[in-house]
Design a protein around this motif. Structure first.
Motif, short mmCIF file in Angstrom:
data_model
loop_
_atom_site.label_atom_id
_atom_site.label_comp_id
_atom_site.label_asym_id
_atom_site.label_seq_id
_atom_site.Cartn_x
_atom_site.Cartn_y
_atom_site.Cartn_z
N SER A 3 0.68 -1.58 0.23
CA SER A 3 -0.04 -0.04 -0.12
C SER A 3 1.06 0.98 0.14
N ARG A 4 0.15 2.58 -0.18
CA ARG A 4 0.85 3.67 -0.12
C ARG A 4 1.43 4.28 0.61
N SER A 5 0.82 3.78 1.95
CA SER A 5 1.59 4.49 3.55
C SER A 5 2.20 3.16 4.26
N THR A 6 2.58 2.25 3.16
CA THR A 6 4.10 1.41 3.84
C THR A 6 4.61 1.75 3.49
N GLN A 7 4.27 2.39 1.74
CA GLN A 7 5.33 2.63 0.92
C GLN A 7 6.14 3.99 1.41
N ARG A 8 5.20 4.43 2.12
CA ARG A 8 5.55 6.45 2.62
C ARG A 8 6.62 5.37 3.91
N LEU A 9 6.05 4.44 4.66
CA LEU A 9 6.83 4.11 6.01
C LEU A 9 7.96 3.48 5.78
N VAL A 10 8.23 3.06 4.72
CA VAL A 10 9.35 2.22 4.15
C VAL A 10 10.56 3.67 3.83
N ARG A 11 10.16 4.32 2.64
CA ARG A 11 11.05 5.46 2.84
C ARG A 11 11.64 5.70 3.59
N ASP A 12 10.73 6.74 4.80
CA ASP A 12 10.83 7.17 5.84
C ASP A 12 11.76 6.59 6.98
N GLY A 13 12.03 5.57 7.25
CA GLY A 13 12.17 4.70 7.72
C GLY A 13 14.30 4.65 7.15
N ILE A 14 13.92 4.43 5.81
CA ILE A 14 15.34 4.51 4.83
C ILE A 14 16.43 5.82 5.74
N LEU A 15 15.42 6.92 4.84
CA LEU A 15 16.13 8.05 5.07
C LEU A 15 16.45 8.07 6.84
N ALA A 16 15.26 8.61 7.20
CA ALA A 16 15.31 8.65 8.60
C ALA A 16 16.66 8.47 9.37
N THR A 17 16.95 6.24 8.86
CA THR A 17 18.44 6.31 9.48
C THR A 17 19.38 6.58 8.75
N PHE A 18 19.73 7.26 7.37
CA PHE A 18 20.09 7.29 6.79
C PHE A 18 20.69 8.80 7.54
N TRP A 19 19.85 9.84 7.38
CA TRP A 19 20.37 11.27 8.74
C TRP A 19 20.81 11.32 9.78
N ILE A 20 19.73 10.51 10.32
CA ILE A 20 20.75 9.42 11.78
C ILE A 20 22.08 9.47 11.61
#
Length: 314
Positions: free
Chosen positions: A2-19
């Motif tokens: 689903s779109r919400s799951t895609q956004r969650l995965v994307r945000d998780g990857i980006l959050a990990t990268f920026w941390i």
């Protein structure tokens, strides 16, 4: 998915990268808060040893060991990334600086250029000449002219504190000026198109209630036009992230330059450029995600097509 799951995965990857990216920069800037500056947060040697052992096991199994070999290759890639990501972090920071300052300063120049194109008389032709000159010549050529042909580098180098401490050297400032000029020309055309997309009757109505032409443009036309230009700005931001690599040709140690320098030490050019490509993709995803948030943040329901849409179904 689903779109919400895609956004969650994307945000998780980006959050990990920026941390990781933030921790990496803070560690190196302050002389090694967590680990010595420039060293990986975790020792990659155990991962490399595991990759070697699993690779030997895969080789002994023959064709049956092919999937095991994939695991060994993955571990080897992880070990390689752990070893060289610290070298790329400082370069990635300069890429972020070049991109951010280039587009922000570019907006400052682009708005009056676009207004002059639409509403000016003599200034229309001055604006048109500047825009076509910049858009009609390669960015790399512009950087070469600014850095090698003009005395700009010497002037900047004479400014106190340039090149000392956390203040970048003159080549970085020349690159920022080059990206600002180049980005301003493209952004001016985006904004011009957005201004022309605003109903001309709105400026007429603004004049009818007592506003001057300048006030009508400032308070009525531009607030709408700038919203319409957000998708184009997103494209320009992505453009600058990628083309910031051209700054390496005037000695700026951004992400591409950092990857190339590390590759000359071990001659694993493909591996290092692939690793740099992953960082570029993460920076581009961060840029597009940020601009999408801005688009929704400034949206006015029922006004324009660039800033609204589908919030009830997303």
């Amino acid at each position: 998915m689903s779109r919400s799951t895609q956004r969650l995965v994307r945000d998780g990857i980006l959050a990990t990268f920026w941390i990781w990216f933030s921790a990496r920069l803070l560690n190196d800037w302050f002389g090694g808060v967590f680990v010595p500056a420039g060293q990986p947060f975790f020792d990659p040697q155990p991962v490399a040893d595991a990759a070697s052992v699993i690779g030997d096991t895969a080789a002994s199994l023959g064709i049956v060991g092919v999937p095991v070999g994939w695991v060994a290759s993955a571990l080897d890639s992880i070990s390689f990334a752990m070893t060289y990501l610290p070298d790329l972090a400082a370069g990635a920071w300069l890429t972020v600086v070049l991109t951010t300052l280039g587009i922000v300063f570019g907006i400052v120049l682009a708005v009056p250029l676009a207004a002059a194109r639409v509403y000016g008389r003599i200034t229309r032709w001055i604006s048109l000449g500047f825009i076509e000159l910049i858009r009609g010549t390669p960015l790399l050529a512009q950087l070469f002219v600014l850095y090698y042909a003009l005395p700009l580098s010497g002037w900047i180098n004479a400014i106190p504190f340039v090149g000392s401490g956390i203040v970048p050297a003159q080549a970085v400032w020349v690159a920022i000026i080059g990206f600002t000029i180049n980005s301003a020309a493209y952004q001016a055309e985006y904004i011009r198109g957005s201004i022309e997309g605003v109903d001309p009757g709105q400026l007429t109505a603004a004049r009818a209630i007592g506003l001057s032409q300048l006030q009508g443009i400032r308070y009525v036309v531009l607030p709408q036009a700038l919203r319409f230009a957000i998708p184009s700005w997103t494209n320009e931001l992505v453009y600058l992230v990628k083309y910031s690599s051209l700054a390496s040709f005037i000695t700026v140690a951004e992400l591409y330059h950092a990857a190339e320098s590390a590759a000359y030490d071990n001659y694993r050019f493909l591996d290092l450029f692939l690793l740099a490509a992953v960082v570029y993709v993460l920076l581009v995803l961060s840029a597009t995600t940020t601009m999408e948030w801005v688009r929704k943040r400034v949206a006015i329901p029922g006004v324009g097509g660039s800033a609204g849409g589908r919030t009830s179904t997303e």
